[in-house]
Design an enzyme around this catalytic site. Sequence first.
Site, mmCIF file in Angstrom:
data_model
loop_
_atom_site.group_PDB
_atom_site.id
_atom_site.type_symbol
_atom_site.label_atom_id
_atom_site.label_comp_id
_atom_site.label_asym_id
_atom_site.label_seq_id
_atom_site.Cartn_x
_atom_site.Cartn_y
_atom_site.Cartn_z
ATOM 1 N N THR A 126 0.828 -1.217 0.000
ATOM 2 C CA THR A 126 0.000 0.000 0.000
ATOM 3 C C THR A 126 0.858 1.261 0.000
ATOM 4 O OG1 THR A 126 -1.442 1.294 1.462
ATOM 5 C CG2 THR A 126 -0.120 -0.368 2.517
ATOM 6 N N TYR A 150 -1.161 -0.298 11.282
ATOM 7 C CA TYR A 150 -1.440 -1.010 10.026
ATOM 8 C C TYR A 150 -0.315 -0.774 9.028
ATOM 9 C CZ TYR A 150 -3.147 -1.395 5.204
ATOM 10 O OH TYR A 150 -3.243 -1.666 3.862
ATOM 11 N N LYS A 154 2.467 -3.361 7.299
ATOM 12 C CA LYS A 154 2.618 -3.571 5.848
ATOM 13 C C LYS A 154 4.054 -3.255 5.420
ATOM 14 C CE LYS A 154 -0.184 -4.537 3.195
ATOM 15 N NZ LYS A 154 -0.665 -5.870 2.736
HETATM 16 P P1 NAD Z 1 -10.126 -6.632 2.949
HETATM 17 O O1 NAD Z 1 -10.023 -6.275 4.398
HETATM 18 O O2 NAD Z 1 -11.362 -6.315 2.203
HETATM 19 O O3 NAD Z 1 -9.870 -8.210 2.766
HETATM 20 C C1 NAD Z 1 -8.845 -8.888 3.429
HETATM 21 C C2 NAD Z 1 -9.075 -10.382 3.234
HETATM 22 O O4 NAD Z 1 -8.007 -11.085 3.884
HETATM 23 C C3 NAD Z 1 -10.377 -10.887 3.876
HETATM 24 O O5 NAD Z 1 -11.041 -11.755 2.980
HETATM 25 C C4 NAD Z 1 -9.905 -11.631 5.112
HETATM 26 O O6 NAD Z 1 -10.772 -12.695 5.497
HETATM 27 C C5 NAD Z 1 -8.548 -12.148 4.643
HETATM 28 N N1 NAD Z 1 -7.637 -12.415 5.755
HETATM 29 C C6 NAD Z 1 -7.359 -11.622 6.823
HETATM 30 N N2 NAD Z 1 -6.484 -12.228 7.642
HETATM 31 C C7 NAD Z 1 -6.176 -13.424 7.072
HETATM 32 C C8 NAD Z 1 -5.303 -14.486 7.432
HETATM 33 N N3 NAD Z 1 -4.591 -14.450 8.572
HETATM 34 N N4 NAD Z 1 -5.226 -15.557 6.611
HETATM 35 C C9 NAD Z 1 -5.972 -15.621 5.467
HETATM 36 N N5 NAD Z 1 -6.817 -14.643 5.094
HETATM 37 C C10 NAD Z 1 -6.914 -13.556 5.883
HETATM 38 O O7 NAD Z 1 -8.844 -5.989 2.273
HETATM 39 P P2 NAD Z 1 -8.655 -5.270 0.850
HETATM 40 O O8 NAD Z 1 -9.066 -3.875 0.972
HETATM 41 O O9 NAD Z 1 -9.221 -6.142 -0.200
HETATM 42 O O10 NAD Z 1 -7.052 -5.291 0.746
HETATM 43 C C11 NAD Z 1 -6.362 -6.380 0.146
HETATM 44 C C12 NAD Z 1 -4.872 -6.094 0.175
HETATM 45 O O11 NAD Z 1 -4.607 -4.895 -0.546
HETATM 46 C C13 NAD Z 1 -4.301 -5.885 1.572
HETATM 47 O O12 NAD Z 1 -3.037 -6.488 1.635
HETATM 48 C C14 NAD Z 1 -4.185 -4.369 1.706
HETATM 49 O O13 NAD Z 1 -3.145 -4.013 2.589
HETATM 50 C C15 NAD Z 1 -3.872 -3.985 0.276
HETATM 51 N N6 NAD Z 1 -4.314 -2.619 -0.118
HETATM 52 C C16 NAD Z 1 -5.621 -2.243 0.027
HETATM 53 C C17 NAD Z 1 -6.006 -0.976 -0.417
HETATM 54 C C18 NAD Z 1 -7.438 -0.504 -0.324
HETATM 55 O O14 NAD Z 1 -7.696 0.664 -0.622
HETATM 56 N N7 NAD Z 1 -8.399 -1.335 0.065
HETATM 57 C C19 NAD Z 1 -5.064 -0.111 -0.985
HETATM 58 C C20 NAD Z 1 -3.731 -0.540 -1.086
HETATM 59 C C21 NAD Z 1 -3.387 -1.811 -0.672
HETATM 60 O O1 DAU Z 2 -4.067 4.175 0.865
HETATM 61 C C1 DAU Z 2 -4.301 2.802 0.815
HETATM 62 C C2 DAU Z 2 -5.066 2.398 2.053
HETATM 63 O O2 DAU Z 2 -6.390 2.900 1.902
HETATM 64 C C3 DAU Z 2 -5.099 0.893 2.299
HETATM 65 O O3 DAU Z 2 -3.802 0.435 2.513
HETATM 66 C C4 DAU Z 2 -5.975 0.563 3.506
HETATM 67 O O4 DAU Z 2 -6.089 -0.847 3.659
HETATM 68 C C5 DAU Z 2 -7.358 1.146 3.273
HETATM 69 O O5 DAU Z 2 -8.163 0.933 4.435
HETATM 70 C C6 DAU Z 2 -7.260 2.642 2.974
HETATM 71 O O6 DAU Z 2 -6.815 3.365 4.158
HETATM 72 P P1 DAU Z 2 -7.429 4.788 4.548
HETATM 73 O O7 DAU Z 2 -7.246 5.013 6.000
HETATM 74 O O8 DAU Z 2 -6.962 5.847 3.624
HETATM 75 O O9 DAU Z 2 -8.978 4.487 4.178
HETATM 76 P P2 DAU Z 2 -10.338 4.816 4.958
HETATM 77 O O10 DAU Z 2 -11.440 4.454 4.031
HETATM 78 O O11 DAU Z 2 -10.370 4.252 6.338
HETATM 79 O O12 DAU Z 2 -10.277 6.391 5.078
HETATM 80 C C7 DAU Z 2 -10.115 7.243 3.949
HETATM 81 C C8 DAU Z 2 -10.011 8.667 4.450
HETATM 82 O O13 DAU Z 2 -11.282 9.049 5.006
HETATM 83 C C9 DAU Z 2 -9.010 8.847 5.576
HETATM 84 O O14 DAU Z 2 -8.383 10.115 5.444
HETATM 85 C C10 DAU Z 2 -9.850 8.822 6.850
HETATM 86 C C11 DAU Z 2 -11.167 9.405 6.387
HETATM 87 N N1 DAU Z 2 -12.379 8.879 7.058
HETATM 88 C C12 DAU Z 2 -12.538 7.525 7.099
HETATM 89 C C13 DAU Z 2 -13.648 6.980 7.707
HETATM 90 C C14 DAU Z 2 -13.837 5.481 7.783
HETATM 91 C C15 DAU Z 2 -13.322 9.738 7.564
HETATM 92 O O15 DAU Z 2 -13.185 10.972 7.497
HETATM 93 N N2 DAU Z 2 -14.440 9.201 8.159
HETATM 94 C C16 DAU Z 2 -14.632 7.853 8.261
HETATM 95 O O16 DAU Z 2 -15.664 7.416 8.832
#
Ligand code: NAD
Ligand code: DAU
Length: 346
Positions: A126, A150, A154
């Site tokens: 990330t 977090y 990572k």
């Molecule tokens: P998510 O929370 O939606 O899904 C995570 C999945 O991992 C779930 O299905 C959960 O059951 C599984 N999991 C958790 N712990 C586990 C374990 N110990 N063993 C096996 N499975 C397990 O996450 P996401 O948003 O889809 O993110 C996926 C990946 O992408 C993560 O590595 C996250 O750091 C990375 N990432 C996410 C974002 C974002 O914006 N969502 C951005 C950049 C990177």
């Molecule tokens: O940048 C990549 C990351 O994006 C991933 O690695 C993470 O797994 C993913 O959760 C996400 O992290 P953020 O903290 O940026 O996402 P989140 O949706 O929690 O929040 C986005 C922005 O909005 C952040 O600045 C916090 C703000 N926020 C979030 C929530 C949940 C609010 O203002 N109110 C809220 O209720």
Amino acid sequence: MKKVLVTGGAGFIGSNFIRYALKTFPDWFIVNLDKLTYAGNLENLQDVEEHPRYRFVRGDIADREMIRSLFQEEKFDVVINFAAETHVDRSILDPSPFLNTNVIGTQVLLEAARAYGVKRFVQISTDEVYGSIPEGRFTEISPVQPSSPYAASKAAADLLSLAYYKTYGLPVIITRSSNNYGPYQFPEKLIPLMIRNALQGKPLPVYGKGENIRDWICVEDNCRAIALVVERGRIGEIYNIGSGEERRNIEMVRYLCRILANRLNRPVEEFESLITFVKDRPGHDYRYALDSTKIQTELGWKPLMPLEEGLRRTVDWYLEHQDWLERVISGEYREYYSRVYERGWR
Ligand code: NAD
Ligand code: DAU
């Protein structure tokens, strides 16, 4: 046939990636290994569960014995590690599960990949590992300066992955993407949370003054980038994946209010009046911004979805899937999991 292990495939990005990969790569057999935490939902993959090139296994990536026997049985060519604890707010409340899954779990996978001669190990990381940047953009050689537990977990996983490349020659590649949006995102994250609260007439909690900036990428664009990295990325390299679509949180929330008002034919004030500024997240990173020149020039990737259009489509998806939102919140989808197992399917 290429044997591909996708971990965390029942989550948001993983499920979108599996659907994309089954369509795009006819020579991939995908094993989805997922612990099914609160964030993992097999309903996200209901449409592919009977696919002949797909198998689901429930398990924890930190479970050394189980991982070893799965690698022995399946002889994976490729590992793509999406599995993680992913919500920053939860990591502030309790970092422990983040260390266990994101750090130990990744090391267990790296070790198994080394022992069983995996040809490509793609670690899904990330932009948060870089920390906050007031101006300019992070490149792949920017230092890692994570702020939250977090992000620190990572970053640790990234460093371990690179150490396995340098020390043991394990063919590791890392992707670092910005904030994803799209279907099947757990409604604790900004966009689905705001949509659900707005639909229920509940407050829309904006942290601090809502001035923090994120670079928003559509999940399909990220999946395409990850697939390119798996196929053609250079071993030992890191690839940033960002869209350049930077917005302040308050702009995002106001735009979501406008789309909802338009779609539901209701006055925008009805939704905007729900916006409530709340206590800021501790250690809240001000701005994330990625320079994605490397993946664009080396692999010919570029983001295709303009943010406003992507957000309109995303709102439409959640409007059409309000039952999904409620089931995922209530945990009802777990019953679906038991039903699937009772059928003897896995
Ligand atoms: P998510 O929370 O939606 O899904 C995570 C999945 O991992 C779930 O299905 C959960 O059951 C599984 N999991 C958790 N712990 C586990 C374990 N110990 N063993 C096996 N499975 C397990 O996450 P996401 O948003 O889809 O993110 C996926 C990946 O992408 C993560 O590595 C996250 O750091 C990375 N990432 C996410 C974002 C974002 O914006 N969502 C951005 C950049 C990177
Ligand atoms: O940048 C990549 C990351 O994006 C991933 O690695 C993470 O797994 C993913 O959760 C996400 O992290 P953020 O903290 O940026 O996402 P989140 O949706 O929690 O929040 C986005 C922005 O909005 C952040 O600045 C916090 C703000 N926020 C979030 C929530 C949940 C609010 O203002 N109110 C809220 O209720």
